[in-house]
Structures are given as C-alpha cells and as structure tokens.
Scaffold this active site. Structure first.
Site, PDB file in Angstrom:
ATOM      1  N   GLY A 239      11.827  -7.090  12.186  1.00 27.64           N
ATOM      2  CA  GLY A 239      10.495  -6.888  12.102  1.00 27.64           C
ATOM      3  C   GLY A 239       9.715  -8.175  12.766  1.00 27.64           C
ATOM      4  N   PRO A 286      17.202  -8.370  12.942  1.00 26.18           N
ATOM      5  CA  PRO A 286      16.469  -8.328  14.008  1.00 26.18           C
ATOM      6  C   PRO A 286      16.770  -7.468  15.438  1.00 26.18           C
ATOM      7  CG  PRO A 286      17.625 -10.439  14.104  1.00 26.18           C
ATOM      8  CD  PRO A 286      18.093  -9.635  12.750  1.00 26.18           C
ATOM      9  N   ARG A 324       6.298   2.578  25.277  1.00 28.66           N
ATOM     10  CA  ARG A 324       5.477   1.849  24.262  1.00 28.66           C
ATOM     11  C   ARG A 324       3.944   1.973  24.506  1.00 28.66           C
ATOM     12  NH1 ARG A 324       5.596  -2.766  23.046  1.00 28.66           N
ATOM     13  NH2 ARG A 324       5.776  -2.384  20.774  1.00 28.66           N
ATOM     14  N   TYR A 328       2.338   3.894  21.285  1.00 29.01           N
ATOM     15  CA  TYR A 328       1.588   2.841  20.437  1.00 29.01           C
ATOM     16  C   TYR A 328       0.373   2.148  21.139  1.00 29.01           C
ATOM     17  CZ  TYR A 328       6.476   3.095  19.125  1.00 29.01           C
ATOM     18  OH  TYR A 328       7.751   3.422  19.089  1.00 29.01           O
ATOM     19  N   CYS A 354       3.343  13.741  34.933  1.00 30.56           N
ATOM     20  CA  CYS A 354       2.396  14.688  34.885  1.00 30.56           C
ATOM     21  C   CYS A 354       1.807  14.495  33.285  1.00 30.56           C
ATOM     22  CB  CYS A 354       2.816  16.150  35.143  1.00 30.56           C
ATOM     23  SG  CYS A 354       3.466  16.025  36.848  1.00 30.56           S
TER      24      CYS A 354
HETATM   25  N1  LLP Z   1      16.276  -2.452  10.495  1.00 29.84           N
HETATM   26  C1  LLP Z   1      15.977  -1.222  10.449  1.00 29.84           C
HETATM   27  C2  LLP Z   1      16.371  -0.543   9.218  1.00 29.84           C
HETATM   28  C3  LLP Z   1      14.912  -0.645  11.246  1.00 29.84           C
HETATM   29  O1  LLP Z   1      14.402   0.625  11.184  1.00 29.84           O
HETATM   30  C4  LLP Z   1      14.308  -1.501  12.519  1.00 29.84           C
HETATM   31  C5  LLP Z   1      13.457  -0.914  13.448  1.00 29.84           C
HETATM   32  C6  LLP Z   1      14.996  -2.665  12.587  1.00 29.84           C
HETATM   33  C7  LLP Z   1      15.910  -3.263  11.743  1.00 29.84           C
HETATM   34  C8  LLP Z   1      14.522  -3.653  13.856  1.00 29.84           C
HETATM   35  O2  LLP Z   1      13.105  -3.968  13.669  1.00 29.84           O
HETATM   36  P1  LLP Z   1      12.489  -5.072  14.866  1.00 29.84           P
HETATM   37  O3  LLP Z   1      13.315  -6.336  14.431  1.00 29.84           O
HETATM   38  O4  LLP Z   1      12.878  -4.491  16.058  1.00 29.84           O
HETATM   39  O5  LLP Z   1      11.160  -5.130  14.785  1.00 29.84           O
HETATM   40  N2  LLP Z   1       9.900   1.677  18.778  1.00 29.84           N
HETATM   41  C9  LLP Z   1       8.774   0.639  18.287  1.00 29.84           C
HETATM   42  C10 LLP Z   1       9.884  -0.019  17.126  1.00 29.84           C
HETATM   43  C11 LLP Z   1      10.428   0.976  16.021  1.00 29.84           C
HETATM   44  C12 LLP Z   1      11.277   0.090  14.987  1.00 29.84           C
HETATM   45  C13 LLP Z   1      12.061   0.986  14.275  1.00 29.84           C
HETATM   46  N3  LLP Z   1      13.025   0.198  13.529  1.00 29.84           N
HETATM   47  C14 LLP Z   1       8.308  -0.151  19.249  1.00 29.84           C
HETATM   48  O6  LLP Z   1       8.812  -0.077  20.545  1.00 29.84           O
HETATM   49  O7  LLP Z   1       7.721  -0.906  18.893  1.00 29.84           O
END
Ligand code: LLP
Length: 422
Positions: A239, A286, A324, A328, A354
């Site tokens: 996150g 991450p 994206r 979003y 399209c």
């Molecule tokens: N761990 C779990 C259980 C997750 O579901 C996710 C992301 C992560 C780790 C990694 O999160 P990060 O560090 O990348 O924030 N498609 C969206 C993001 C979806 C994230 C889903 N889960 C975007 O393009 O912003």
C-alpha cells in the site's frame, strides 16, 4: 522517476534514448529500468536494519518473468492471489517458504497446491474458507500453515476501489471472528496458526493509517501468542503510495524525482517498533512501490483534432494498455520523448478504443506536439501491463528492460495469430 532524465531535448531511461526504442520496437511499448527496480527493493530491505523480515512482492503489480526473476535473485518473496501467480512465483525461483497466498476466493485446487508445495502461509479470508482449508489438509494428511487476514476497519482516505481494510469491504475477517478462530485452530490437527495478515489498501499517502495498523496487529499477535500459538510472522501488507504528479521536470537536463510519498525508513520503523516485543518475523507486501516508477508506456500521436472547444490528441495506446485513468481517474504524467517546442497546449489525450472512457488525461496542459511524435506516459510499471487486455482485438505490447545502455526484450508483442487462436 530517477531513472528518467532529459539529455538535451531527448528523454533517456538510464543511458538509452527512448525515441530510438520507439523507432526500433514500435509502439505502444512498455519500458522498465533495472537499476530503479534494484534501488527500490534495496531501499525497503535496508529500512528493516537487522530486524528479521521478508519483502513479499505483490505479483499483481507486474508479473513479467524477468522482473520476477530479478526480484527473486535480490531475495524477495511473493504475495500471490491465484494459482497462476503461485506458479509464476515458483517458476521465477522464489522459494515456497517465502510465498504467502491471499485472496477472498481461492479455489480448492489452488489451496491444495499451496498445501502440497509447503508455502509460508495461506491467508484465511472467511470462516468458511478456514473450514475448507482444514478439510483439504485432512484429506491430504498434511498440516496447512494458516494466517488470518484481519479487516481492522481502518480507512486509508483513498480511492474506494483500492481501499480494502474497512468493515463492509470484501476482504478479511473481523477481530471477533479472528479471536474465535485463534481458539478453534488450537484444537485442529491439520492447521497451524503461523501468521496474521492485513492489507488495508493501496496508494496510502499518510503515516497515520500505517501506525494504527501496526499497533492493532501487534495486539492481535499478542493474543495469538498468549493463547498458545507459535506465531511465526506478522504480515502488514503493501500500500505504500507514490506521487504520480511530480515525476520529472521537463526542463532540459533535469533529473527525475523521488516518487515515494512516505519515507520507507519511517514507515518500517513504526512497524518494527510496534511488533518487536512479540519477536516475530515481519512481512510486507509492496507492489506499486517496487515497480511503478520503473516503467513508462511509450505511445505515438496519431491525430489531433478539435471538437467544440476541446483539443483532442489521439494516441496509439489506449485503456487496453493502461486502464488506470479510466478505472480510477488516476493521473499519469505525459511527456514527449523529444522536446521540440517549449510552448504548451491544453488537450484531452485519448486512446483509439471505442469507449468514451478511453482516455489518459483530460484538460491537461502538455508541451506542444504533432502527428508522429512519441510520448511517454509515466509511472506505469505497476498495474499497467498486468491489467492490459485484448479488447478491440489489440495485441499486448512489447516489454523492454533497460540496464545502463543495454536493452533486453522481456516480452514480445503478441501477434494477431496469438489472438485469433487464443
Ligand atoms: N497485498 C495484497 C493482499 C493486495 O491485495 C495488494 C494490492 C498488495 C499487497 C499490493 O499493494 P500495493 O503495494 O501495490 O499498493 N489496480 C490498483 C491497485 C490494486 C491493489 C490491489 N491489491 C491500481 O492500479 O491502483
């Protein structure tokens, strides 16, 4: 993106002029920087100091085999969410004991595979799923390593589609359910409680939710230990947020900028401080923070036109390559590979698909460009290619890895034959 810089008027990734790659390989084209990837990984790794930890990279952000092998070699583990990602993690050389398996809807075959392979932990996302895992382990006559995915009801104040840790979100189990399972698993011969897990969302830009999370999870870990479990780890998820707007100065000869909003050192210190009394291993997951700023999507301007008062720039990449902005309303910087003109224009930058939702920027001030110019859409190393599709019968793009002045094709563009025969 520190891997990017303008040399005279040409955009370089590491030591390679990107317009040369656009000419050689065609567009749309994904390019990634090896050195940026290593720097990102090492920065998180170093932030733990001597505290025992594993960085379980979230494969969903970018699962190109070469990127996975590079991270595996650097010592990364994996956060996987499907049998497919489990396969990718193993193929890339990540050892089973560094793999954790999340996901609200795991299929029985995938749970069985995880048990047989002996991964580090299977995250339980519902009470019913726990019963299924326990039954499958008994049938296999194996002990399943269980981790409870807690939903701590923490709001990250971000886009609702990428917030995962509030009550009402589909992820994880409540504290009460976790406490009940902590007791139940003690009497289970086929499951060991090895970890607790949470992932409260993506693109988190404030320290406060991370602090709340770490303290909350330390409390749950203590309860599990006090009740007699030999807890091995606490997994605090991913996150870590990036700044998508201040990515590079378009002044000539300017260097790319640091993209992380929060200093990993600061976040990880908060995690370690909260967890160290329990003495257990720390895992983080991450995705974005390791790969987003390694990548750029290169596209070519096809047409310019005006409808009403709106200038429209039509490029050859679309929501099929990068969804994206459509999904979003995400912001990605768009810069020319060759700066020809210091004047700017205000335009919508759109793709050829399209769908009216197929756009990269609306009402954006960009440097003047014309037909045939190449553009880079920045910070697209995470959730770019992995979310791409074949909609409108569009082949998926070539992917290149850049290291110094060397360029390696790490995925060939799909052919129309690939699409037709499936
Ligand atoms: N761990 C779990 C259980 C997750 O579901 C996710 C992301 C992560 C780790 C990694 O999160 P990060 O560090 O990348 O924030 N498609 C969206 C993001 C979806 C994230 C889903 N889960 C975007 O393009 O912003």
């Amino acid at each position: 993106m520190q891997c990017l810089r303008y040399n005279k008027a040409s955009l370089f990734m590491e030591n390679v002029a990107l317009s040369e790659l656009a000419n050689e390989f065609g567009t749309p084209l994904y390019v990634y920087s090896f050195n940026q990837l290593m720097e990102n990984f090492n920065r998180f790794d170093a932030a733990f100091g001597r505290y025992p930890h594993t960085i379980c990279y979230a494969l969903k952000a970018n699962s190109n085999p070469t990127i996975l092998r590079t991270l595996a070699k650097a010592g990364a583990g994996a956060d996987v969410v499907s049998g497919g990602e489990l396969f990718f993690a193993l193929e890339s050389g990540i050892p089973p004991e560094k793999i954790v398996f999340a996901g609200v809807g795991k299929r029985d075959v995938d749970i069985e595979a995880a048990i047989k392979i002996g991964i580090r932990g299977i995250n339980v996302e519902s009470e019913m799923e726990y019963d299924v895992i326990s039954d499958l382990a008994e049938r296999l006559n194996r002990v399943a390593p269980i981790s409870l995915r807690i939903n701590p009801d923490i709001d990250i104040h971000g886009h609702p589609y990428i917030a995962t840790g509030r009550h009402g979100d589909k992820f994880g189990i409540t504290n009460d359910a976790a406490l009940a399972l902590i007791e139940k698993i003690k009497r289970d011969d086929y499951c060991d409680l090895v970890g607790i897990h949470a992932h409260i969302g993506s693109q988190i830009k404030e320290l406060a939710p991370f602090k709340k999370l770490a303290e909350y999870m330390a409390g749950v870990a203590k309860k599990a230990i006090d009740s007699g479990h030999r807890l091995e780890y606490v997994d605090l998820g991913g996150g870590f947020g990036l700044d998508y707007e201040n990515v590079i100065n378009v002044d000539i000869d300017a260097q790319g900028l640091d993209d992380l909003v929060l200093d990993p050192q600061e976040v990880i210190s908060i995690f370690v401080d909260a967890i160290k009394d329990t003495g257990v291993h720390l895992i983080i997951e991450p995705g974005r923070a390791l790969v987003a700023n390694t990548g750029a999507l290169i596209t070519e301007v096809l047409y310019l036109k005006k409808t009403g008062d709106t200038n429209i720039v039509i490029v050859d990449a679309g929501m099929t390559e990068l969804i994206r902005p459509s999904l979003y309303s995400a912001h990605h910087e768009i810069v020319p590979l060759e700066i020809r003109d210091a004047d700017t224009m205000v335009a919508d930058v759109v793709g050829p698909i399209c769908e009216s939702g197929d756009f990269f920027a609306r009402n954006r001030e960009i440097l003047n460009i014309g037909r045939g110019d190449n553009l880079a859409i920045l910070t697209t190393g995470a959730y770019g290619y992995t979310l791409s599709s074949n909609y409108n019968a569009r082949p998926k793009s070539t992917e290149l890895f850049i290291r110094g002045k060397r360029v390696k094709v790490i995925r060939e563009r799909q052919s129309l034959e690939d699409l037709w025969t499936g």
